[in-house]
Design a protein around this motif. Sequence first.
Motif, PDB file in Angstrom:
ATOM      1  N   VAL A  24       0.790  -1.202   0.156  1.00  0.00           N
ATOM      2  CA  VAL A  24       0.041   0.117  -0.160  1.00  0.00           C
ATOM      3  C   VAL A  24       0.893   1.214   0.041  1.00  0.00           C
ATOM      4  CG1 VAL A  24      -1.770   1.236   1.525  1.00  0.00           C
ATOM      5  CG2 VAL A  24      -1.735  -1.153   1.499  1.00  0.00           C
ATOM      6  N   PRO A  25       0.756   2.064  -1.047  1.00  0.00           N
ATOM      7  CA  PRO A  25       1.367   3.340  -0.933  1.00  0.00           C
ATOM      8  C   PRO A  25       0.871   4.135   0.214  1.00  0.00           C
ATOM      9  CG  PRO A  25       0.232   3.029  -3.297  1.00  0.00           C
ATOM     10  CD  PRO A  25      -0.245   1.929  -2.233  1.00  0.00           C
ATOM     11  N   GLY A  26       1.831   5.158   0.440  1.00  0.00           N
ATOM     12  CA  GLY A  26       1.990   5.902   1.785  1.00  0.00           C
ATOM     13  C   GLY A  26       0.856   7.057   1.610  1.00  0.00           C
ATOM     14  N   SER A  27       0.767   7.562   0.372  1.00  0.00           N
ATOM     15  CA  SER A  27      -0.049   8.741   0.227  1.00  0.00           C
ATOM     16  C   SER A  27      -1.124   8.641  -0.973  1.00  0.00           C
ATOM     17  CB  SER A  27       0.846  10.117   0.204  1.00  0.00           C
ATOM     18  OG  SER A  27       1.368  10.058  -0.912  1.00  0.00           O
ATOM     19  N   LEU A  28      -2.024   9.540  -1.053  1.00  0.00           N
ATOM     20  CA  LEU A  28      -2.801   9.748  -2.512  1.00  0.00           C
ATOM     21  C   LEU A  28      -1.842   9.875  -3.554  1.00  0.00           C
ATOM     22  CD1 LEU A  28      -5.873  11.434  -1.040  1.00  0.00           C
ATOM     23  CD2 LEU A  28      -5.777   9.071  -1.359  1.00  0.00           C
ATOM     24  N   GLU A  29      -0.873  10.996  -3.456  1.00  0.00           N
ATOM     25  CA  GLU A  29       0.116  10.918  -4.388  1.00  0.00           C
ATOM     26  C   GLU A  29       0.920   9.931  -5.080  1.00  0.00           C
ATOM     27  OE1 GLU A  29       0.007  13.004  -1.472  1.00  0.00           O
ATOM     28  OE2 GLU A  29      -1.105  14.350  -2.534  1.00  0.00           O
ATOM     29  N   ASP A  30       1.150   8.945  -3.879  1.00  0.00           N
ATOM     30  CA  ASP A  30       1.731   7.850  -4.447  1.00  0.00           C
ATOM     31  C   ASP A  30       0.882   7.005  -4.888  1.00  0.00           C
ATOM     32  OD1 ASP A  30       4.185   8.590  -3.080  1.00  0.00           O
ATOM     33  OD2 ASP A  30       3.816   7.519  -1.283  1.00  0.00           O
ATOM     34  N   LEU A  31      -0.304   6.806  -4.849  1.00  0.00           N
ATOM     35  CA  LEU A  31      -1.128   6.172  -5.540  1.00  0.00           C
ATOM     36  C   LEU A  31      -1.223   6.378  -7.025  1.00  0.00           C
ATOM     37  CD1 LEU A  31      -4.415   5.868  -3.406  1.00  0.00           C
ATOM     38  CD2 LEU A  31      -2.827   3.980  -3.937  1.00  0.00           C
ATOM     39  N   ALA A  32      -1.180   7.543  -7.341  1.00  0.00           N
ATOM     40  CA  ALA A  32      -1.148   8.119  -8.717  1.00  0.00           C
ATOM     41  C   ALA A  32       0.130   7.854  -9.301  1.00  0.00           C
ATOM     42  CB  ALA A  32      -1.390   9.681  -8.834  1.00  0.00           C
ATOM     43  N   GLN A  33       1.326   8.044  -8.662  1.00  0.00           N
ATOM     44  CA  GLN A  33       2.532   7.810  -9.167  1.00  0.00           C
ATOM     45  C   GLN A  33       2.812   6.355  -9.487  1.00  0.00           C
ATOM     46  OE1 GLN A  33       5.430   9.686  -6.558  1.00  0.00           O
ATOM     47  NE2 GLN A  33       4.903  11.711  -7.099  1.00  0.00           N
ATOM     48  N   HIS A  34       2.068   5.521  -8.681  1.00  0.00           N
ATOM     49  CA  HIS A  34       2.195   4.064  -8.983  1.00  0.00           C
ATOM     50  C   HIS A  34       1.042   3.339 -10.020  1.00  0.00           C
ATOM     51  CE1 HIS A  34       4.735   4.369  -5.282  1.00  0.00           C
ATOM     52  NE2 HIS A  34       5.518   3.403  -6.083  1.00  0.00           N
ATOM     53  N   SER A  35       0.436   4.548 -10.660  1.00  0.00           N
ATOM     54  CA  SER A  35      -0.669   3.981 -11.620  1.00  0.00           C
ATOM     55  C   SER A  35      -1.790   3.386 -10.924  1.00  0.00           C
ATOM     56  CB  SER A  35      -0.246   3.134 -12.767  1.00  0.00           C
ATOM     57  OG  SER A  35       0.717   4.175 -13.375  1.00  0.00           O
ATOM     58  N   ARG A  36      -2.178   3.550  -9.626  1.00  0.00           N
ATOM     59  CA  ARG A  36      -3.133   2.766  -8.988  1.00  0.00           C
ATOM     60  C   ARG A  36      -4.332   3.897  -9.137  1.00  0.00           C
ATOM     61  NH1 ARG A  36      -1.630  -1.948  -7.664  1.00  0.00           N
ATOM     62  NH2 ARG A  36       0.386  -2.442  -6.620  1.00  0.00           N
ATOM     63  N   LEU A  37      -4.770   3.947 -10.311  1.00  0.00           N
ATOM     64  CA  LEU A  37      -5.834   5.272 -10.535  1.00  0.00           C
ATOM     65  C   LEU A  37      -7.183   4.981  -9.726  1.00  0.00           C
ATOM     66  CD1 LEU A  37      -4.815   6.549 -13.908  1.00  0.00           C
ATOM     67  CD2 LEU A  37      -4.014   7.198 -11.555  1.00  0.00           C
ATOM     68  N   GLY A  38      -7.588   3.548 -10.004  1.00  0.00           N
ATOM     69  CA  GLY A  38      -8.919   2.984  -9.105  1.00  0.00           C
ATOM     70  C   GLY A  38      -8.874   3.186  -8.072  1.00  0.00           C
ATOM     71  N   LEU A  39      -7.761   2.894  -7.264  1.00  0.00           N
ATOM     72  CA  LEU A  39      -7.789   3.281  -5.702  1.00  0.00           C
ATOM     73  C   LEU A  39      -7.813   4.435  -5.419  1.00  0.00           C
ATOM     74  CD1 LEU A  39      -5.208   0.490  -4.469  1.00  0.00           C
ATOM     75  CD2 LEU A  39      -7.586   0.366  -4.416  1.00  0.00           C
ATOM     76  N   LEU A  40      -7.303   5.581  -6.362  1.00  0.00           N
ATOM     77  CA  LEU A  40      -7.171   6.946  -6.228  1.00  0.00           C
ATOM     78  C   LEU A  40      -8.532   7.311  -6.357  1.00  0.00           C
ATOM     79  CD1 LEU A  40      -5.680   9.694  -5.488  1.00  0.00           C
ATOM     80  CD2 LEU A  40      -5.227   9.603  -8.028  1.00  0.00           C
ATOM     81  N   GLY A  41      -9.090   7.084  -7.224  1.00  0.00           N
ATOM     82  CA  GLY A  41     -10.634   7.387  -7.411  1.00  0.00           C
ATOM     83  C   GLY A  41     -11.356   7.002  -6.232  1.00  0.00           C
ATOM     84  N   MET A  42     -11.182   5.598  -5.821  1.00  0.00           N
ATOM     85  CA  MET A  42     -12.055   5.416  -4.512  1.00  0.00           C
ATOM     86  C   MET A  42     -11.860   6.402  -3.140  1.00  0.00           C
ATOM     87  SD  MET A  42     -11.470   1.450  -5.125  1.00  0.00           S
ATOM     88  CE  MET A  42     -12.110   0.909  -3.454  1.00  0.00           C
ATOM     89  N   CYS A  43     -10.412   6.601  -3.203  1.00  0.00           N
ATOM     90  CA  CYS A  43      -9.976   7.488  -1.961  1.00  0.00           C
ATOM     91  C   CYS A  43     -10.862   8.735  -2.369  1.00  0.00           C
ATOM     92  CB  CYS A  43      -8.489   7.598  -1.945  1.00  0.00           C
ATOM     93  SG  CYS A  43      -7.700   6.281  -1.456  1.00  0.00           S
ATOM     94  N   GLU A  44     -10.698   9.529  -3.393  1.00  0.00           N
ATOM     95  CA  GLU A  44     -11.654  10.616  -3.909  1.00  0.00           C
ATOM     96  C   GLU A  44     -12.852  10.646  -3.536  1.00  0.00           C
ATOM     97  OE1 GLU A  44      -9.941  11.165  -7.803  1.00  0.00           O
ATOM     98  OE2 GLU A  44      -8.276  12.184  -7.113  1.00  0.00           O
TER      99      GLU A  44
END
Length: 100
Positions: A24-44
């Motif tokens: 699990v990345p440590g921040s929302l920015e890390d989600l985007a940098q690791h191409s975990r855009l689905g997880l980023l969208g869920m967080c948002e």
Amino acid sequence: MIRLEFDHAAVSLEVIDDGIGFTVPGSLEDLAQHSRLGLLGMCERAELSGGHLRIASEPSGGTRISMHLPDTDLASPDLGNVRTRLGEGRDVGLGPPRVP
């Protein structure tokens, strides 16, 4: 496993799988940098709804995603009410889910 619970003040959703897991990345920015855009969208979306999202996973250990959406207007379970609330916001967090 998928669990959806309603009570007088909140909606909680938990999804657990026994897949390959991930770190699990440590921040929302890390989600985007690791191409975990689905997880980023869920967080948002959790943030926009006034709730929070917790992601727990580890390589070879499966994944658990928990979302809690507070709603003082939930006198009775109504998914339409939850859908219309997406767009109001507060906090979001990464880390292990709270176990009731």
